[in-house]
Design a protein around this motif. Sequence first.
Motif: not given
Length: 432
Positions: A127, A152-154, A156, A178, A180-183, A352, A354
């Motif tokens: 990370n 786990n998100h845009q 990163e 992931h 939830d984080g990525f949508g 995770e 969502g």
Amino acid sequence: MTTERLYDYYRENPVISTDTRNISPGCIFFALKGDLFNANEFAAQAIEKGAAYAVVDEEKYATNNQCLLVEDVLSTLQDLARHHRKQLNIPVIGLTGSNGKTTSKELVNAVLAERYKTFATFGNLNNHIGVPLSILSITGEVQIAVIEMGANHQKEIELLCTIAQPTHGIITNVGMAHLDGFGGFDGVKKGKAELYAYLKETHGYTFINRDNPYLLEMSTAAGLNKLIYYGTENGNTIKGELKSSDPFIEVDWTNHDVSSSVKTNLTGSYNFENILAAICIGDFFDMNPEEINTGLANYQPKNNRSQLTKTEKNTVICDFYNANPSSMTAALKNIAVLSADKKTAILGDMFELGPESHGQHELIAKQANESGLDEIIFIGKDFYSFKDNFKGTFFESPAEAAAYLQENPVQDHLVLLKGSRGMKLESLLQYL
């Protein structure tokens, strides 16, 4: 404190620590902050334990000339790693994906290490903190580095690419991880494709599994042109065929009309594509089939990823390092085709996810019920909500499942033990 000046300190003391429990004499301690801690408070302790310097970002903790005051410790760590990376004139393979990242990284490293002095990410230091620590661990003797990048998100992966600065890259796959984080799944594809965007901009090489339509779509959208393909069809640089996966994987593969075969210690047919990726990368770096096969054959899976463990009572597929719907589906398909008189799946909740969590847990519960298993044990509040909808034994916690297994021991079964890391399913291994 400029990056260049700090780099002079680093060259004299090229070991970085972020934990006062792991201070080595002469290291540089970086006082990172988190939601529940402020390592500035431990700077003096790090120096007392032998650190040469402590990098802090609060003036009141800069109590002597061994404390190096910066504006922000995390960004300073990342900038130092970027500066170090620029001094390294070596290939760096950036590796990401929804599933199989760490196994692929280990396989690629195992292959390349048969000829080259390599560096690969330790564990899952993948990370915004782990990647700079990995880069700063690369010494001058290293000829090729393999850097795992998790997200786990845009944005990163985009950030990690600016630190690792990969010259080559591979996305193992994209899946339901992931969310939830990525949508959602489209967000996963967009986030992972940030590696492709970086390689396009820097004219890097990309290794692509041609059997994966999502990766083909993403690579086309990115406008990549330095592509090396692997897969099961003709026309790829590496063409492979899965000969057996019961219980260990055997692969026949061809490159440049030269055929070869390798037996591995990996279980799970889903690892076939990870093996092909390692073969393709080894071939790209001019390794011969004997070297590639030796690296693959000698690799021993660990860290509870696709790890086949024989206990006194059962054979257990230890795959409880993490889980998401894509990897859970693959694991259920795998145990369904393995030879065993009796089969049990012990499945823990997937985190995770969502808004899609309820539907995805329902889907996995349905798949498990259709997999021909003799026994299914579901653990976690998400799976527990379906206790009246599907066959199986349901528990809200691993502790409840442990008590059940003590009273109702599983004997002479092939057992799949899989769930998200936070479920801590390793606690059940002693009862299997």
